[in-house]
Design an enzyme around this catalytic site. Structure first.
Site, PDB file in Angstrom:
ATOM      1  N   TRP A 170      25.987 -13.704  29.041  1.00  0.00           N
ATOM      2  CA  TRP A 170      26.479 -14.786  28.177  1.00  0.00           C
ATOM      3  C   TRP A 170      25.660 -16.057  28.341  1.00  0.00           C
ATOM      4  O   TRP A 170      25.927 -17.051  27.688  1.00  0.00           O
ATOM      5  CB  TRP A 170      27.953 -15.078  28.471  1.00  0.00           C
ATOM      6  CG  TRP A 170      28.251 -15.261  29.917  1.00  0.00           C
ATOM      7  CD1 TRP A 170      28.149 -16.410  30.639  1.00  0.00           C
ATOM      8  CD2 TRP A 170      28.693 -14.247  30.828  1.00  0.00           C
ATOM      9  NE1 TRP A 170      28.486 -16.185  31.943  1.00  0.00           N
ATOM     10  CE2 TRP A 170      28.833 -14.873  32.089  1.00  0.00           C
ATOM     11  CE3 TRP A 170      28.977 -12.879  30.697  1.00  0.00           C
ATOM     12  CZ2 TRP A 170      29.243 -14.155  33.218  1.00  0.00           C
ATOM     13  CZ3 TRP A 170      29.388 -12.192  31.818  1.00  0.00           C
ATOM     14  CH2 TRP A 170      29.517 -12.821  33.059  1.00  0.00           C
ATOM     15  N   ARG A 171      24.688 -16.021  29.254  1.00  0.00           N
ATOM     16  CA  ARG A 171      23.902 -17.240  29.482  1.00  0.00           C
ATOM     17  C   ARG A 171      22.761 -17.339  28.493  1.00  0.00           C
ATOM     18  O   ARG A 171      22.100 -16.362  28.185  1.00  0.00           O
ATOM     19  CB  ARG A 171      23.351 -17.260  30.913  1.00  0.00           C
ATOM     20  CG  ARG A 171      24.453 -17.541  31.905  1.00  0.00           C
ATOM     21  CD  ARG A 171      23.933 -18.134  33.188  1.00  0.00           C
ATOM     22  NE  ARG A 171      25.069 -18.666  33.955  1.00  0.00           N
ATOM     23  CZ  ARG A 171      25.176 -18.568  35.267  1.00  0.00           C
ATOM     24  NH1 ARG A 171      24.230 -17.981  35.964  1.00  0.00           N
ATOM     25  NH2 ARG A 171      26.218 -19.083  35.876  1.00  0.00           N
ATOM     26  N   GLU A 179      34.051 -17.316  29.057  1.00  0.00           N
ATOM     27  CA  GLU A 179      34.814 -18.215  29.919  1.00  0.00           C
ATOM     28  C   GLU A 179      36.272 -17.781  30.042  1.00  0.00           C
ATOM     29  O   GLU A 179      36.879 -17.931  31.093  1.00  0.00           O
ATOM     30  CB  GLU A 179      34.715 -19.659  29.422  1.00  0.00           C
ATOM     31  CG  GLU A 179      33.330 -20.279  29.599  1.00  0.00           C
ATOM     32  CD  GLU A 179      32.876 -20.376  31.065  1.00  0.00           C
ATOM     33  OE1 GLU A 179      33.722 -20.313  31.965  1.00  0.00           O
ATOM     34  OE2 GLU A 179      31.653 -20.486  31.287  1.00  0.00           O
ATOM     35  N   LEU A 197      41.460  -5.435  32.332  1.00  0.00           N
ATOM     36  CA  LEU A 197      41.057  -6.775  32.806  1.00  0.00           C
ATOM     37  C   LEU A 197      42.239  -7.581  33.355  1.00  0.00           C
ATOM     38  O   LEU A 197      42.045  -8.536  34.092  1.00  0.00           O
ATOM     39  CB  LEU A 197      40.426  -7.586  31.666  1.00  0.00           C
ATOM     40  CG  LEU A 197      38.907  -7.541  31.495  1.00  0.00           C
ATOM     41  CD1 LEU A 197      38.491  -8.386  30.302  1.00  0.00           C
ATOM     42  CD2 LEU A 197      38.206  -8.057  32.748  1.00  0.00           C
ATOM     43  N   GLY A 198      43.465  -7.211  32.947  1.00  0.00           N
ATOM     44  CA  GLY A 198      44.634  -7.943  33.440  1.00  0.00           C
ATOM     45  C   GLY A 198      44.890  -9.243  32.694  1.00  0.00           C
ATOM     46  O   GLY A 198      44.070  -9.673  31.880  1.00  0.00           O
ATOM     47  N   TYR A 213      39.988 -26.756  30.833  1.00  0.00           N
ATOM     48  CA  TYR A 213      38.835 -26.048  31.412  1.00  0.00           C
ATOM     49  C   TYR A 213      37.989 -25.381  30.321  1.00  0.00           C
ATOM     50  O   TYR A 213      36.788 -25.595  30.224  1.00  0.00           O
ATOM     51  CB  TYR A 213      39.287 -24.990  32.440  1.00  0.00           C
ATOM     52  CG  TYR A 213      38.141 -24.089  32.817  1.00  0.00           C
ATOM     53  CD1 TYR A 213      37.215 -24.498  33.763  1.00  0.00           C
ATOM     54  CD2 TYR A 213      37.925 -22.874  32.151  1.00  0.00           C
ATOM     55  CE1 TYR A 213      36.113 -23.717  34.061  1.00  0.00           C
ATOM     56  CE2 TYR A 213      36.831 -22.094  32.443  1.00  0.00           C
ATOM     57  CZ  TYR A 213      35.928 -22.510  33.400  1.00  0.00           C
ATOM     58  OH  TYR A 213      34.828 -21.749  33.673  1.00  0.00           O
ATOM     59  N   ASP A 252      37.304 -25.890  37.889  1.00  0.00           N
ATOM     60  CA  ASP A 252      37.946 -24.596  38.154  1.00  0.00           C
ATOM     61  C   ASP A 252      38.050 -24.438  39.670  1.00  0.00           C
ATOM     62  O   ASP A 252      37.788 -25.394  40.411  1.00  0.00           O
ATOM     63  CB  ASP A 252      37.177 -23.438  37.489  1.00  0.00           C
ATOM     64  CG  ASP A 252      35.877 -23.102  38.220  1.00  0.00           C
ATOM     65  OD1 ASP A 252      35.423 -23.923  39.058  1.00  0.00           O
ATOM     66  OD2 ASP A 252      35.328 -22.018  37.964  1.00  0.00           O
ATOM     67  N   CYS A 261      28.774 -22.240  48.429  1.00  0.00           N
ATOM     68  CA  CYS A 261      29.917 -22.949  49.015  1.00  0.00           C
ATOM     69  C   CYS A 261      31.154 -22.053  48.912  1.00  0.00           C
ATOM     70  O   CYS A 261      32.124 -22.365  48.252  1.00  0.00           O
ATOM     71  CB  CYS A 261      30.122 -24.277  48.284  1.00  0.00           C
ATOM     72  SG  CYS A 261      31.162 -25.429  49.191  1.00  0.00           S
ATOM     73  N   CYS A 313      25.933 -23.527  54.303  1.00  0.00           N
ATOM     74  CA  CYS A 313      25.475 -24.921  54.201  1.00  0.00           C
ATOM     75  C   CYS A 313      23.970 -25.053  54.431  1.00  0.00           C
ATOM     76  O   CYS A 313      23.328 -25.933  53.856  1.00  0.00           O
ATOM     77  CB  CYS A 313      26.226 -25.798  55.197  1.00  0.00           C
ATOM     78  SG  CYS A 313      28.007 -25.797  54.907  1.00  0.00           S
ATOM     79  N   CYS A 359      22.215 -24.860  51.265  1.00  0.00           N
ATOM     80  CA  CYS A 359      22.838 -25.625  50.185  1.00  0.00           C
ATOM     81  C   CYS A 359      21.940 -26.770  49.699  1.00  0.00           C
ATOM     82  O   CYS A 359      21.469 -27.574  50.505  1.00  0.00           O
ATOM     83  CB  CYS A 359      24.174 -26.189  50.660  1.00  0.00           C
ATOM     84  SG  CYS A 359      24.986 -27.168  49.388  1.00  0.00           S
ATOM     85  N   SER A 366      50.630 -10.804  39.310  1.00  0.00           N
ATOM     86  CA  SER A 366      51.333 -12.045  38.964  1.00  0.00           C
ATOM     87  C   SER A 366      52.506 -12.364  39.896  1.00  0.00           C
ATOM     88  O   SER A 366      53.614 -12.578  39.453  1.00  0.00           O
ATOM     89  CB  SER A 366      51.883 -11.990  37.536  1.00  0.00           C
ATOM     90  OG  SER A 366      50.928 -11.548  36.641  1.00  0.00           O
TER      91      SER A 366
END
Ligand code: ADE
Ligand code: SF4
Length: 366
Positions: free
Chosen positions: A34-35, A47, A90-91, A130, A148, A202, A209, A212, A312
């Site tokens: 999707w990028r 998304e 997928l739920g 979001y 998110d 992260c 780190c 990072c 859930s």
């Protein structure tokens, strides 16, 4: 704007921080389907799928979805059952129903094009802050913030934010930070970079780190204990549930057919096909005759096994029976219909129904 930024000399370092993060992203980003597509519809679908599902799982679903529903119009024109079928496994099926409903609104009220403003996007069913921010920034290049779970973790550490990350005060802080920091020249890349950093560097238990790109800006790293943030809120209790299910089947023209019907509207997994089931909250098992009654058969046949399914905030234990009936037996209620067993795999069934089916066809050795 953001007090956290104002009080810690961040304003002066913001540009360098954005550059460091973006350069890392451009070098390290994963090549995901999707990028770089430049299609707001594709951004929207990806998304929504990514909200509660891992990237590795989403890749396949996204590609199949886009092959079946390549644009808003084809999604809007589809039957709900086809849409749920593509989502099957997928739920959180509400996401699929919202996509479908919003696609119809986009066709009816926006000429088939996704709105290109935050406000316009927010008016669509199932699009919250979001998703609106993600589509606006990634697909339209608008300097919109997004927050998110990954962003919350990164910000909690970068700015040493303590307390329950879900509290309204902290939520306000996260959104204010996201808005203050997003790079207006590359808002989509910046937002994806933050999420990517949270997903790959992260990470929750052991942030890397030393690898990072923004370590020198990080209060959590400076404290020596970044993994202590964000504070873990106590989990809400998981509710026990019990269910009895009967797989009613028959032979017709040499093929096995099973009886299924849609789950009730408004409840969990609404609209997905299931075997006749009685389900209830708590730890008491429904009675056998309650299940027999909903299809009007006398006998539930043999007990096939028991499965546990967690979803859930519920932990559902299901006892499974299987009953073969004669092709001439009348089934009560218009909710039920016969489906050839080999078509069940492609039907709009939940992961729970799939598990039940598998237990019936491949019972565990005792
Ligand atoms: N998680 C959700 N959306 C994402 C995106 N666009 N890039 C990386 N991780 C994500
Ligand atoms: Fe996260 Fe460590 Fe980077 Fe800070 S330095 S943002 S804690 S990975």
């Amino acid at each position: 704007m953001s007090e956290v930024l104002a009080t810690s000399g961040w304003e002066a370092r913001k540009g360098a921080f954005q550059q460091a993060l973006l350069r890392w992203f451009w070098r390290e980003r994963r090549d995901l389907p999707w990028r770089g597509v430049g299609d707001p519809y594709a951004t929207w679908v990806s998304e929504i799928m990514l909200q509660q599902t891992q990237v590795v799982t989403v890749i396949d679903y996204f590609q199949r979805w886009m092959a079946r529903f390549p644009d808003v119009a084809s999604l809007a024109a589809a039957r709900e059952e086809e849409v749920l079928e593509q989502w099957s496994g997928l739920g959180y099926y509400r996401r699929a129903r919202f996509l479908h409903r919003a696609a119809k609104v986009i066709v009816d009220e926006h000429g088939g094009e996704l709105p290109s403003t935050l406000e316009g996007l927010r008016e669509l069913p199932g699009i919250g802050p979001y998703t609106a921010g993600a589509i606006a920034s990634i697909a339209y290049g608008i300097a919109a913030p997004i927050v998110d779970g990954n962003v919350i973790r990164v910000f909690s550490r970068l700015f040493a934010i303590s307390g329950d990350p879900r509290s309204s005060a902290n939520q306000k802080t996260f959104w204010a930070l996201a808005e203050a920091l997003v790079d207006p020249r590359k808002p989509g890349d910046f937002n994806e970079a933050l999420m990517e950093l949270g997903a790959r560097v992260c990470t929750p238990r052991s942030p890397a780190c030393l690898l990072c790109p923004v370590r020198e800006y990080c209060a959590g790293f400076a404290s020596g204990e970044p993994e202590a943030l964000p504070e873990v809120a106590r989990r809400s209790a998981v509710k026990p549930m019990r269910a009895l299910t009967v797989v009613v089947y028959r032979q017709r023209a040499g093929k096995r057919e099973v009886l299924v019907g849609p789950r009730e509207a408004g409840g969990l997994l609404a609209g997905l096909l299931e075997f006749p089931t009685v389900e209830r909250e708590g730890k008491r098992w429904p009675r056998l005759d309650e299940v027999a009654q909903i299809v009007g058969i006398e006998e539930l046949g043999e007990e096939v096994g028991e499965i546990t399914h967690v979803f859930s905030h519920r932990r559902l234990q299901t006892r499974i029976y299987a009953a073969e009936i004669d092709a001439s037996v009348h089934i009560a209620g218009d909710r039920w219909r016969w489906v050839p067993e080999r078509e069940l795999g492609q039907a709009a069934i939940s992961a729970l129904t799939r598990k039940i089916y598998e237990r019936w066809t491949q019972p565990e050795p005792v």
